[in-house]
Motif scaffolding. Sequence first.
Motif, PDB file in Angstrom:
ATOM      1  N   GLN A 106       2.520   7.019  -6.181  1.00 42.54           N
ATOM      2  CA  GLN A 106       3.842   7.299  -6.741  1.00 42.54           C
ATOM      3  C   GLN A 106       4.560   8.364  -5.931  1.00 42.54           C
ATOM      4  OE1 GLN A 106       5.184   5.496  -9.113  1.00 42.54           O
ATOM      5  NE2 GLN A 106       7.109   6.612  -8.994  1.00 42.54           N
ATOM      6  N   ARG A 107       3.819   9.358  -5.493  1.00 46.79           N
ATOM      7  CA  ARG A 107       4.443  10.394  -4.657  1.00 46.79           C
ATOM      8  C   ARG A 107       4.959   9.804  -3.351  1.00 46.79           C
ATOM      9  NH1 ARG A 107       1.703  16.196  -5.476  1.00 46.79           N
ATOM     10  NH2 ARG A 107       2.843  16.507  -3.536  1.00 46.79           N
ATOM     11  N   VAL A 108       4.253   8.819  -2.806  1.00 44.48           N
ATOM     12  CA  VAL A 108       4.725   8.139  -1.598  1.00 44.48           C
ATOM     13  C   VAL A 108       6.022   7.387  -1.906  1.00 44.48           C
ATOM     14  CG1 VAL A 108       4.232   6.259   0.021  1.00 44.48           C
ATOM     15  CG2 VAL A 108       2.479   7.972  -0.465  1.00 44.48           C
ATOM     16  N   PHE A 109       6.043   6.668  -3.039  1.00 47.71           N
ATOM     17  CA  PHE A 109       7.246   5.926  -3.423  1.00 47.71           C
ATOM     18  C   PHE A 109       8.459   6.832  -3.587  1.00 47.71           C
ATOM     19  CE2 PHE A 109       4.355   2.712  -5.788  1.00 47.71           C
ATOM     20  CZ  PHE A 109       4.133   2.011  -4.615  1.00 47.71           C
ATOM     21  N   GLU A 110       8.235   8.038  -4.076  1.00 48.65           N
ATOM     22  CA  GLU A 110       9.324   8.969  -4.354  1.00 48.65           C
ATOM     23  C   GLU A 110       9.594   9.943  -3.207  1.00 48.65           C
ATOM     24  OE1 GLU A 110       8.180  10.779  -8.048  1.00 48.65           O
ATOM     25  OE2 GLU A 110       8.483   8.919  -9.165  1.00 48.65           O
ATOM     26  N   SER A 111       8.865   9.801  -2.130  1.00 45.43           N
ATOM     27  CA  SER A 111       9.002  10.710  -0.998  1.00 45.43           C
ATOM     28  C   SER A 111      10.383  10.596  -0.357  1.00 45.43           C
ATOM     29  CB  SER A 111       7.939  10.390   0.057  1.00 45.43           C
ATOM     30  OG  SER A 111       8.168  11.147   1.220  1.00 45.43           O
ATOM     31  N   GLU A 112      10.841  11.711   0.157  1.00 44.09           N
ATOM     32  CA  GLU A 112      12.093  11.728   0.903  1.00 44.09           C
ATOM     33  C   GLU A 112      11.830  11.860   2.407  1.00 44.09           C
ATOM     34  OE1 GLU A 112      14.839  14.523  -0.764  1.00 44.09           O
ATOM     35  OE2 GLU A 112      14.593  13.698  -2.779  1.00 44.09           O
ATOM     36  N   ALA A 113      10.619  11.532   2.813  1.00 42.91           N
ATOM     37  CA  ALA A 113      10.249  11.613   4.227  1.00 42.91           C
ATOM     38  C   ALA A 113      11.149  10.690   5.042  1.00 42.91           C
ATOM     39  CB  ALA A 113       8.793  11.217   4.414  1.00 42.91           C
ATOM     40  N   ALA A 114      11.515  11.156   6.224  1.00 46.18           N
ATOM     41  CA  ALA A 114      12.382  10.377   7.106  1.00 46.18           C
ATOM     42  C   ALA A 114      11.607   9.798   8.287  1.00 46.18           C
ATOM     43  CB  ALA A 114      13.536  11.251   7.607  1.00 46.18           C
ATOM     44  N   THR A 115      10.380  10.257   8.471  1.00 47.01           N
ATOM     45  CA  THR A 115       9.559   9.750   9.570  1.00 47.01           C
ATOM     46  C   THR A 115       8.142   9.501   9.057  1.00 47.01           C
ATOM     47  OG1 THR A 115       8.766  11.926  10.286  1.00 47.01           O
ATOM     48  CG2 THR A 115      10.854  11.149  11.250  1.00 47.01           C
ATOM     49  N   LEU A 116       7.388   8.702   9.807  1.00 47.47           N
ATOM     50  CA  LEU A 116       5.994   8.470   9.449  1.00 47.47           C
ATOM     51  C   LEU A 116       5.196   9.769   9.483  1.00 47.47           C
ATOM     52  CD1 LEU A 116       5.186   5.067  11.168  1.00 47.47           C
ATOM     53  CD2 LEU A 116       5.335   5.551   8.727  1.00 47.47           C
ATOM     54  N   LYS A 117       5.519  10.634  10.414  1.00 44.45           N
ATOM     55  CA  LYS A 117       4.824  11.923  10.529  1.00 44.45           C
ATOM     56  C   LYS A 117       5.034  12.759   9.269  1.00 44.45           C
ATOM     57  CE  LYS A 117       3.046  15.281  13.257  1.00 44.45           C
ATOM     58  NZ  LYS A 117       1.615  15.301  13.343  1.00 44.45           N
ATOM     59  N   GLU A 118       6.269  12.815   8.777  1.00 43.73           N
ATOM     60  CA  GLU A 118       6.550  13.568   7.552  1.00 43.73           C
ATOM     61  C   GLU A 118       5.790  12.972   6.360  1.00 43.73           C
ATOM     62  OE1 GLU A 118      10.777  13.613   6.934  1.00 43.73           O
ATOM     63  OE2 GLU A 118      11.138  14.898   8.661  1.00 43.73           O
ATOM     64  N   LEU A 119       5.783  11.641   6.267  1.00 48.18           N
ATOM     65  CA  LEU A 119       5.070  10.979   5.182  1.00 48.18           C
ATOM     66  C   LEU A 119       3.570  11.265   5.270  1.00 48.18           C
ATOM     67  CD1 LEU A 119       5.174   9.173   2.711  1.00 48.18           C
ATOM     68  CD2 LEU A 119       5.037   7.191   4.241  1.00 48.18           C
ATOM     69  N   HIS A 120       3.047  11.163   6.466  1.00 48.63           N
ATOM     70  CA  HIS A 120       1.630  11.456   6.686  1.00 48.63           C
ATOM     71  C   HIS A 120       1.304  12.876   6.242  1.00 48.63           C
ATOM     72  CE1 HIS A 120      -2.080  12.598   8.401  1.00 48.63           C
ATOM     73  NE2 HIS A 120      -2.079  11.885   9.481  1.00 48.63           N
ATOM     74  N   ASN A 121       2.158  13.834   6.616  1.00 54.60           N
ATOM     75  CA  ASN A 121       1.933  15.231   6.250  1.00 54.60           C
ATOM     76  C   ASN A 121       1.941  15.420   4.727  1.00 54.60           C
ATOM     77  OD1 ASN A 121       1.682  15.959   8.926  1.00 54.60           O
ATOM     78  ND2 ASN A 121       3.798  16.669   9.106  1.00 54.60           N
ATOM     79  N   GLU A 122       2.826  14.706   4.029  1.00 58.48           N
ATOM     80  CA  GLU A 122       2.877  14.793   2.571  1.00 58.48           C
ATOM     81  C   GLU A 122       1.585  14.240   1.949  1.00 58.48           C
ATOM     82  OE1 GLU A 122       6.418  13.185   0.748  1.00 58.48           O
ATOM     83  OE2 GLU A 122       7.693  14.166   2.227  1.00 58.48           O
ATOM     84  N   ILE A 123       1.111  13.122   2.478  1.00 57.73           N
ATOM     85  CA  ILE A 123      -0.121  12.514   1.970  1.00 57.73           C
ATOM     86  C   ILE A 123      -1.305  13.446   2.200  1.00 57.73           C
ATOM     87  CG2 ILE A 123      -1.758  10.617   2.327  1.00 57.73           C
ATOM     88  CD1 ILE A 123       0.746   8.841   2.923  1.00 57.73           C
ATOM     89  N   VAL A 124      -1.413  13.974   3.408  1.00 57.74           N
ATOM     90  CA  VAL A 124      -2.510  14.891   3.738  1.00 57.74           C
ATOM     91  C   VAL A 124      -2.433  16.141   2.859  1.00 57.74           C
ATOM     92  CG1 VAL A 124      -3.407  16.410   5.551  1.00 57.74           C
ATOM     93  CG2 VAL A 124      -2.818  14.035   6.081  1.00 57.74           C
ATOM     94  N   SER A 125      -1.236  16.650   2.637  1.00 55.24           N
ATOM     95  CA  SER A 125      -1.054  17.846   1.812  1.00 55.24           C
ATOM     96  C   SER A 125      -1.532  17.606   0.376  1.00 55.24           C
ATOM     97  CB  SER A 125       0.422  18.248   1.815  1.00 55.24           C
ATOM     98  OG  SER A 125       0.643  19.306   0.936  1.00 55.24           O
TER      99      SER A 125
END
Length: 99
Positions: free
Chosen positions: A67-86
């Motif tokens: 759900q956090r991935v679905f609601e993420s405001e990441a603009a790049t794969l790197k940002e999304l990856h960092n959110e997941i790892v965090s």
Amino acid sequence: MLDVMVNDEYKLTSDGMQIVIMRKHIVDPTKSPIFDETKHSAEMREEWKTWKYCGKVEQALEVILRQRVFESEAATLKELHNEIVSFKREIHGMLGDSQ
């Protein structure tokens, strides 16, 4: 009964048969069609509502991560990856795992 905070938005409870993911909602009573300022408080309040059911704690954490991935405001794969790892580090930290 299980009552574990995952973070400020989610907590896990149980009903004796399954894991219940509760999600925090902020309620603005003034948005209600029946709100009457002479009878009701206009104060915002926090409510925990049942959101999803899972068989295992691990599954519940995966659902929250998804759900956090679905609601993420990441603009790049790197940002999304960092959110997941965090988020995974946050969980491992609460569990006392080293990673």
